[in-house]
Design an enzyme around this catalytic site. Structure first.
Site, PDB file in Angstrom:
ATOM      1  N   LYS A 274      -1.552  -6.596  -8.057  1.00  0.00           N
ATOM      2  CA  LYS A 274      -1.853  -7.742  -7.191  1.00  0.00           C
ATOM      3  C   LYS A 274      -3.304  -8.172  -7.425  1.00  0.00           C
ATOM      4  O   LYS A 274      -3.626  -9.345  -7.422  1.00  0.00           O
ATOM      5  CB  LYS A 274      -1.609  -7.312  -5.740  1.00  0.00           C
ATOM      6  N   ASP A 275      -4.182  -7.158  -7.588  1.00  0.00           N
ATOM      7  CA  ASP A 275      -5.592  -7.414  -7.892  1.00  0.00           C
ATOM      8  C   ASP A 275      -5.814  -7.009  -9.352  1.00  0.00           C
ATOM      9  O   ASP A 275      -6.517  -6.043  -9.645  1.00  0.00           O
ATOM     10  CB  ASP A 275      -6.478  -6.598  -6.950  1.00  0.00           C
TER      11      ASP A 275
ATOM     12  N   HIS B 272       0.840  -1.205   0.000  1.00  0.00           N
ATOM     13  CA  HIS B 272       0.000   0.000   0.000  1.00  0.00           C
ATOM     14  C   HIS B 272       0.877   1.257   0.000  1.00  0.00           C
ATOM     15  O   HIS B 272       0.595   2.220  -0.716  1.00  0.00           O
ATOM     16  CB  HIS B 272      -0.868   0.048   1.259  1.00  0.00           C
TER      17      HIS B 272
HETATM   18  P1  AMP Z   1      -6.600  -3.619  -0.376  1.00  0.00           P
HETATM   19  O1  AMP Z   1      -6.397  -2.856   0.872  1.00  0.00           O
HETATM   20  O2  AMP Z   1      -6.206  -5.044  -0.302  1.00  0.00           O
HETATM   21  O3  AMP Z   1      -7.976  -3.397  -0.971  1.00  0.00           O
HETATM   22  O4  AMP Z   1      -5.595  -2.987  -1.434  1.00  0.00           O
HETATM   23  C1  AMP Z   1      -5.615  -1.616  -1.747  1.00  0.00           C
HETATM   24  C2  AMP Z   1      -4.809  -1.398  -2.984  1.00  0.00           C
HETATM   25  O5  AMP Z   1      -3.463  -1.817  -2.761  1.00  0.00           O
HETATM   26  C3  AMP Z   1      -5.332  -2.192  -4.202  1.00  0.00           C
HETATM   27  O6  AMP Z   1      -5.197  -1.400  -5.364  1.00  0.00           O
HETATM   28  C4  AMP Z   1      -4.394  -3.372  -4.219  1.00  0.00           C
HETATM   29  O7  AMP Z   1      -4.267  -3.953  -5.505  1.00  0.00           O
HETATM   30  C5  AMP Z   1      -3.096  -2.730  -3.777  1.00  0.00           C
HETATM   31  N1  AMP Z   1      -2.184  -3.735  -3.241  1.00  0.00           N
HETATM   32  C6  AMP Z   1      -2.405  -4.602  -2.220  1.00  0.00           C
HETATM   33  N2  AMP Z   1      -1.350  -5.423  -2.061  1.00  0.00           N
HETATM   34  C7  AMP Z   1      -0.452  -5.079  -3.021  1.00  0.00           C
HETATM   35  C8  AMP Z   1       0.826  -5.572  -3.387  1.00  0.00           C
HETATM   36  N3  AMP Z   1       1.405  -6.579  -2.757  1.00  0.00           N
HETATM   37  N4  AMP Z   1       1.465  -4.979  -4.429  1.00  0.00           N
HETATM   38  C9  AMP Z   1       0.886  -3.955  -5.105  1.00  0.00           C
HETATM   39  N5  AMP Z   1      -0.325  -3.443  -4.799  1.00  0.00           N
HETATM   40  C10 AMP Z   1      -0.983  -3.996  -3.777  1.00  0.00           C
END
Ligand code: AMP
Length: 280
Positions: free
Chosen positions: A150-151, A37
């Site tokens: 990642k997503d 993040h």
């Molecule tokens: P989340 O809190 O899991 O919804 O993630 C928030 C954002 O951070 C989303 O755009 C995810 O794709 C990105 N994100 C989470 N983990 C990673 C990672 N390991 N590498 C790159 N982006 C990430």
């Protein structure tokens, strides 16, 4: 870093910024912040005058109530991680800020991008994601918004939403951030023991192995071999898919495909992990 806890407080801050003609980068998250993040926040800070990072565990994107309940939350620790950053606004909306009437997804046509992989195994997930991201885009109206590869499926869906509904917002993808061993960083990793995190490396190892087999082996042969590689391991595979990066549809051969990507979802000790790499 400044903290705002309501939609109106955020608008006040943004009006001042925008009347000065300054750019805003937006990083939506569900908190339990990790270096992945923070890399998105740094990326946004490099390209914009100000960064808005939101922390909101969006109830409508969880198809499984248990998963929502167990999702890690630690806003105090998150605030500490952002404290030192300049020109960052942390937006912590309440559920009623985003869903003033009912906590429900809007149905948006996502061109079939939402029917495969995560969409197939988490019904309604992308309706929830599309709903909350549209609401955030209306509230924040950023210059650019940052999403992790990642997503990757989510990123492609948001590109589509932006093209159709928010053409003024530039969507920027950020590569998958990994730990030293290669495990994709995820808020869910903290639900795993160190030992399970080591075992979970099987996912990245197989993604890398797949990349080395192109174009020698067919997509199906690669997927089947990976399923076999997981047999007898601590991980239970949910899906392995090799898809066309633009359409996210499964491919049967490498011919006439401009770019392909492989995705794995697997469970270990009750935690669901996803990862992907570009094949070409
Ligand atoms: P989340 O809190 O899991 O919804 O993630 C928030 C954002 O951070 C989303 O755009 C995810 O794709 C990105 N994100 C989470 N983990 C990673 C990672 N390991 N590498 C790159 N982006 C990430």
């Amino acid at each position: 870093m400044r903290i705002v806890r309501s939609r109106s407080a955020l608008s006040e801050q943004l009006n001042a910024i925008k009347s000065d003609g300054e750019s805003v980068g937006f990083v939506p998250t569900m908190g339990a912040l990790h270096s992945g993040h923070l890399a998105l926040v740094k990326h946004a800070a490099l390209e914009n005058n100000h960064v808005v990072i939101s922390i909101f565990v969006n109830p409508t994107q969880f198809n499984n109530p248990e998963d929502l309940k167990k999702y890690p939350r630690d806003v105090d620790a998150d605030i500490k991680k952002l404290e030192e950053l300049q020109d960052v606004i942390l937006f912590l909306p309440a559920v009623s800020d985003l869903y003033p009437k009912e906590v429900r997804s809007k149905l948006i046509d996502l061109n079939g991008l939402d029917k495969v992989m995560e969409g197939e195994f988490r019904p309604g997930h992308f309706d929830g994601v599309a709903t909350v991201v549209s609401k955030f885009f209306e509230i924040v109206q950023p210059t650019r918004a940052y999403f992790g590869e990642k997503d990757f499926q989510q990123l492609q869906i948001i590109r589509l939403i932006s093209k159709n509904q928010f053409p003024g917002i530039q969507i920027i993808g950020h590569p998958v951030e990994r730990n030293r061993d290669g495990l994709a960083l995820s808020s869910r990793n903290q639900l795993l023991s160190q030992e399970d995190q080591k075992k979970a490396l099987l996912i990245f190892q197989n993604l890398n192995w797949a990349k080395l087999q192109v174009p020698k082996l067919s997509p199906d042969t690669i997927s089947h071999s990976i399923i076999q590689n997981f047999e007898g391991s601590a991980l239970e595979i949910e899906y392995v898919q090799i898809v066309n990066e633009d359409t996210l549809q499964k491919i049967d051969s490498w011919e006439d495909v401009k770019s392909a990507r492989i995705f794995i979802a697997a469970h270990i000790s009750g935690v669901r992990l996803i990862d992907n790499v570009s094949l070409f």
